[in-house]
Design a protein around this motif. Sequence first.
Motif, PDB file in Angstrom:
ATOM      1  N   GLU A  74       0.833  -1.209   0.000  1.00  0.00           N
ATOM      2  CA  GLU A  74       0.000   0.000   0.000  1.00  0.00           C
ATOM      3  C   GLU A  74       0.868   1.260   0.000  1.00  0.00           C
ATOM      4  O   GLU A  74       0.590   2.220  -0.721  1.00  0.00           O
ATOM      5  CB  GLU A  74      -0.922  -0.003   1.226  1.00  0.00           C
ATOM      6  CG  GLU A  74      -1.916   1.121   1.254  1.00  0.00           C
ATOM      7  CD  GLU A  74      -3.012   0.984   0.205  1.00  0.00           C
ATOM      8  OE1 GLU A  74      -3.605   2.025  -0.142  1.00  0.00           O
ATOM      9  OE2 GLU A  74      -3.278  -0.133  -0.265  1.00  0.00           O
ATOM     10  N   ILE A  75       1.936   1.245   0.779  1.00  0.00           N
ATOM     11  CA  ILE A  75       2.813   2.413   0.892  1.00  0.00           C
ATOM     12  C   ILE A  75       3.500   2.716  -0.437  1.00  0.00           C
ATOM     13  O   ILE A  75       3.577   3.870  -0.849  1.00  0.00           O
ATOM     14  CB  ILE A  75       3.837   2.218   2.027  1.00  0.00           C
ATOM     15  CG1 ILE A  75       3.120   2.298   3.388  1.00  0.00           C
ATOM     16  CG2 ILE A  75       4.962   3.247   1.947  1.00  0.00           C
ATOM     17  CD1 ILE A  75       3.965   1.872   4.569  1.00  0.00           C
ATOM     18  N   VAL A  76       3.997   1.688  -1.118  1.00  0.00           N
ATOM     19  CA  VAL A  76       4.746   1.940  -2.360  1.00  0.00           C
ATOM     20  C   VAL A  76       3.883   1.820  -3.616  1.00  0.00           C
ATOM     21  O   VAL A  76       4.348   2.125  -4.703  1.00  0.00           O
ATOM     22  CB  VAL A  76       5.990   1.025  -2.490  1.00  0.00           C
ATOM     23  CG1 VAL A  76       6.966   1.291  -1.362  1.00  0.00           C
ATOM     24  CG2 VAL A  76       5.608  -0.419  -2.556  1.00  0.00           C
ATOM     25  N   GLY A  77       2.643   1.382  -3.451  1.00  0.00           N
ATOM     26  CA  GLY A  77       1.729   1.348  -4.589  1.00  0.00           C
ATOM     27  C   GLY A  77       1.818   0.095  -5.441  1.00  0.00           C
ATOM     28  O   GLY A  77       1.423   0.123  -6.596  1.00  0.00           O
ATOM     29  N   HIS A  78       2.301  -1.001  -4.884  1.00  0.00           N
ATOM     30  CA  HIS A  78       2.321  -2.257  -5.636  1.00  0.00           C
ATOM     31  C   HIS A  78       0.954  -2.918  -5.548  1.00  0.00           C
ATOM     32  O   HIS A  78       0.333  -2.951  -4.497  1.00  0.00           O
ATOM     33  CB  HIS A  78       3.373  -3.215  -5.085  1.00  0.00           C
ATOM     34  CG  HIS A  78       4.766  -2.793  -5.395  1.00  0.00           C
ATOM     35  ND1 HIS A  78       5.825  -3.124  -4.597  1.00  0.00           N
ATOM     36  CD2 HIS A  78       5.279  -2.066  -6.414  1.00  0.00           C
ATOM     37  CE1 HIS A  78       6.929  -2.624  -5.123  1.00  0.00           C
ATOM     38  NE2 HIS A  78       6.618  -1.967  -6.213  1.00  0.00           N
ATOM     39  N   GLU A  79       0.499  -3.463  -6.673  1.00  0.00           N
ATOM     40  CA  GLU A  79      -0.824  -4.074  -6.705  1.00  0.00           C
ATOM     41  C   GLU A  79      -0.816  -5.552  -6.335  1.00  0.00           C
ATOM     42  O   GLU A  79      -1.850  -6.115  -6.034  1.00  0.00           O
ATOM     43  CB  GLU A  79      -1.439  -3.886  -8.086  1.00  0.00           C
ATOM     44  CG  GLU A  79      -1.755  -2.436  -8.377  1.00  0.00           C
ATOM     45  CD  GLU A  79      -2.487  -2.257  -9.689  1.00  0.00           C
ATOM     46  OE1 GLU A  79      -2.979  -3.259 -10.246  1.00  0.00           O
ATOM     47  OE2 GLU A  79      -2.565  -1.113 -10.142  1.00  0.00           O
ATOM     48  N   SER A  80       0.365  -6.195  -6.363  1.00  0.00           N
ATOM     49  CA  SER A  80       0.378  -7.627  -6.077  1.00  0.00           C
ATOM     50  C   SER A  80       1.577  -8.010  -5.210  1.00  0.00           C
ATOM     51  O   SER A  80       2.593  -7.311  -5.187  1.00  0.00           O
ATOM     52  CB  SER A  80       0.437  -8.433  -7.374  1.00  0.00           C
ATOM     53  OG  SER A  80       1.719  -8.295  -7.970  1.00  0.00           O
ATOM     54  N   ALA A  81       1.429  -9.135  -4.532  1.00  0.00           N
ATOM     55  CA  ALA A  81       2.526  -9.659  -3.720  1.00  0.00           C
ATOM     56  C   ALA A  81       3.695 -10.071  -4.609  1.00  0.00           C
ATOM     57  O   ALA A  81       4.854  -9.950  -4.209  1.00  0.00           O
ATOM     58  CB  ALA A  81       2.032 -10.854  -2.900  1.00  0.00           C
ATOM     59  N   ALA A  82       3.401 -10.522  -5.819  1.00  0.00           N
ATOM     60  CA  ALA A  82       4.468 -10.946  -6.741  1.00  0.00           C
ATOM     61  C   ALA A  82       5.388  -9.773  -7.087  1.00  0.00           C
ATOM     62  O   ALA A  82       6.608  -9.901  -7.085  1.00  0.00           O
ATOM     63  CB  ALA A  82       3.877 -11.552  -8.005  1.00  0.00           C
TER      64      ALA A  82
END
Length: 133
Positions: A99-107
């Motif tokens: 959420e902090i860095v804006g990644h949409e997936s765990a991958a």
Amino acid sequence: MVLPLMQPLADYLASLPVDDDPDAFIFPRAANANHTGTLSNRFRDILVCAGLVEARSHKGTGKGRSHARQTSEISFHSLRHSAVTLLKAHRVNDAMAREIVGHESAAVSRQYTHLSTDDLRMAMQRLPDVTNA
């Protein structure tokens, strides 16, 4: 996007001159950059001055545009890798780090995580000692 700031950054931003326009940019010169590579190039100049990377040579390699350019291990984008790694090393859960860095997936988040041997060693030391009954 709402993102809380670390106190040193909040203190720095609070020390900057205030503009009467609430929509004014904090860093107007950066906001006026003509293309996205400008910030990366400025960051690279700082790295060169600090002696962390060598200055780029604009001399042609003869390989043409079909070959990938040589990249540096340290770049403006490295800051994002560092942020994810530091968050994970300090036990911030994956969902929060994403959420902090804006990644949409765990991958994607995993690709940005570079934990050191010391980080892994400290994690193992948190396990209970199951050899003592």
